[in-house]
Design a protein around this motif. Structure first.
Motif, PDB file in Angstrom:
ATOM      1  N   GLU A 188     -39.976  24.720 -23.135  1.00 21.41           N
ATOM      2  CA  GLU A 188     -40.185  25.073 -21.770  1.00 21.41           C
ATOM      3  C   GLU A 188     -41.524  25.171 -21.097  1.00 21.41           C
ATOM      4  O   GLU A 188     -42.425  25.668 -21.950  1.00 21.41           O
TER       5      GLU A 188
ATOM      6  N   GLN B  11     -33.949  28.094 -24.385  1.00 22.65           N
ATOM      7  CA  GLN B  11     -33.805  28.978 -22.879  1.00 22.65           C
ATOM      8  C   GLN B  11     -32.529  28.232 -22.260  1.00 22.65           C
ATOM      9  O   GLN B  11     -32.172  27.193 -22.312  1.00 22.65           O
TER      10      GLN B  11
ATOM     11  N   ASN C 215     -30.196  29.176 -18.805  1.00 20.49           N
ATOM     12  CA  ASN C 215     -30.696  30.097 -17.411  1.00 20.49           C
ATOM     13  C   ASN C 215     -31.712  30.820 -17.758  1.00 20.49           C
ATOM     14  O   ASN C 215     -32.847  30.635 -17.944  1.00 20.49           O
ATOM     15  N   ASP C 216     -31.341  32.142 -17.515  1.00 24.58           N
ATOM     16  CA  ASP C 216     -32.565  33.389 -17.521  1.00 24.58           C
ATOM     17  C   ASP C 216     -32.758  34.002 -19.074  1.00 24.58           C
ATOM     18  O   ASP C 216     -33.384  34.867 -19.091  1.00 24.58           O
ATOM     19  N   THR C 217     -31.819  33.435 -20.140  1.00 22.05           N
ATOM     20  CA  THR C 217     -31.987  33.955 -21.572  1.00 22.05           C
ATOM     21  C   THR C 217     -32.590  33.092 -22.414  1.00 22.05           C
ATOM     22  O   THR C 217     -32.312  31.806 -22.479  1.00 22.05           O
TER      23      THR C 217
ATOM     24  N   LYS D 184     -34.075  38.277 -21.743  1.00 23.60           N
ATOM     25  CA  LYS D 184     -34.010  38.018 -20.138  1.00 23.60           C
ATOM     26  C   LYS D 184     -35.238  37.800 -19.713  1.00 23.60           C
ATOM     27  O   LYS D 184     -36.009  38.600 -19.660  1.00 23.60           O
ATOM     28  N   ILE D 185     -35.393  36.731 -19.000  1.00 26.58           N
ATOM     29  CA  ILE D 185     -36.989  36.112 -18.592  1.00 26.58           C
ATOM     30  C   ILE D 185     -37.020  36.474 -17.202  1.00 26.58           C
ATOM     31  O   ILE D 185     -36.017  35.911 -16.379  1.00 26.58           O
ATOM     32  N   VAL D 186     -38.229  37.139 -16.705  1.00 24.47           N
ATOM     33  CA  VAL D 186     -38.357  37.231 -15.279  1.00 24.47           C
ATOM     34  C   VAL D 186     -39.879  36.603 -15.069  1.00 24.47           C
ATOM     35  O   VAL D 186     -40.757  37.150 -15.910  1.00 24.47           O
ATOM     36  N   LYS D 187     -39.866  35.402 -14.593  1.00 23.61           N
ATOM     37  CA  LYS D 187     -41.147  34.934 -14.406  1.00 23.61           C
ATOM     38  C   LYS D 187     -41.758  35.530 -12.924  1.00 23.61           C
ATOM     39  O   LYS D 187     -41.304  35.375 -12.079  1.00 23.61           O
ATOM     40  N   LYS D 188     -42.896  36.290 -13.214  1.00 29.45           N
ATOM     41  CA  LYS D 188     -43.286  37.130 -11.936  1.00 29.45           C
ATOM     42  C   LYS D 188     -44.263  35.959 -11.269  1.00 29.45           C
ATOM     43  O   LYS D 188     -44.405  35.979 -10.035  1.00 29.45           O
TER      44      LYS D 188
ATOM     45  N   VAL E  21     -45.237  36.823 -17.063  1.00 32.15           N
ATOM     46  CA  VAL E  21     -43.772  36.935 -17.398  1.00 32.15           C
ATOM     47  C   VAL E  21     -43.316  38.027 -17.983  1.00 32.15           C
ATOM     48  O   VAL E  21     -44.021  38.707 -18.904  1.00 32.15           O
TER      49      VAL E  21
END
Length: 168
Positions: free
Chosen positions: A32, A98, A100-102, A133-137, A142
């Protein structure tokens, strides 16, 4: 009749097994692009109230990762030489992917110099596997939310790098 059925069935099994197999790639995959680099966790929410917590440093290069997990514990471990006064660090390396969001990381516990860890040593050894679970701020912030814990890992980008795939 039975013989022709057995031959057809054997042929079908061979064809299916051939189609389901694939060779491992000769080169690393790019991974990624937004993760490439080193990500540092500086603190944990309400860490002063916790009995123990861990701080993560994650490095991603192409499809590979290296993680150092520094654990701080206020619990009395007695005369255990491994805990070194309530602080210790564990390391793992491996590959990730990765969907989706995992983010799925899978590798082995190792030493700080990337060599494989002796299973008779302190702490964990063998397989290291986690899903986040990934949250890209933002581009440089991250959040990794482990599926095995309720404590989020908020990281900031320390150093960006570019993937240059290497032969395996």
């Amino acid at each position: 009749m039975k013989r022709s059925f057995l031959i057809a069935f054997t042929f079908l099994l061979c064809a299916l097994s051939y189609l389901s197999c694939k060779f491992n790639p000769d080169m690393q995959t790019p991974g990624e692009s937004y993760l490439q680099g080193e990500w540092q966790q500086d603190s944990v929410t309400m860490q002063q109230q916790l009995v123990s917590y861990s701080l993560y440093n994650l490095k991603f290069n192409c499809d590979s990762f290296f993680v150092s997990i520094k654990t701080i514990s206020k619990a009395n471990a007695g005369a255990d030489s491994c805990t070194k006064g309530g602080q210790w660090t564990e390391y793992a390396k491996g590959v990730y992917d990765q969907r989706n969001d995992t983010l799925h990381v899978r590798g082995l516990f190792c030493n700080a110099d990337y060599t494989y860890k002796d299973p008779t040593g302190c702490f964990r050894s063998g397989i290291y596997e986690e899903r986040f679970k990934i949250v890209k701020k933002t581009d440089s912030v991250v959040q990794f939310n482990p599926t095995s814990s309720v404590i989020a890992i908020n990281t900031r980008l320390v150093k960006r790098n570019t993937c240059t795939p290497k032969p395996l």
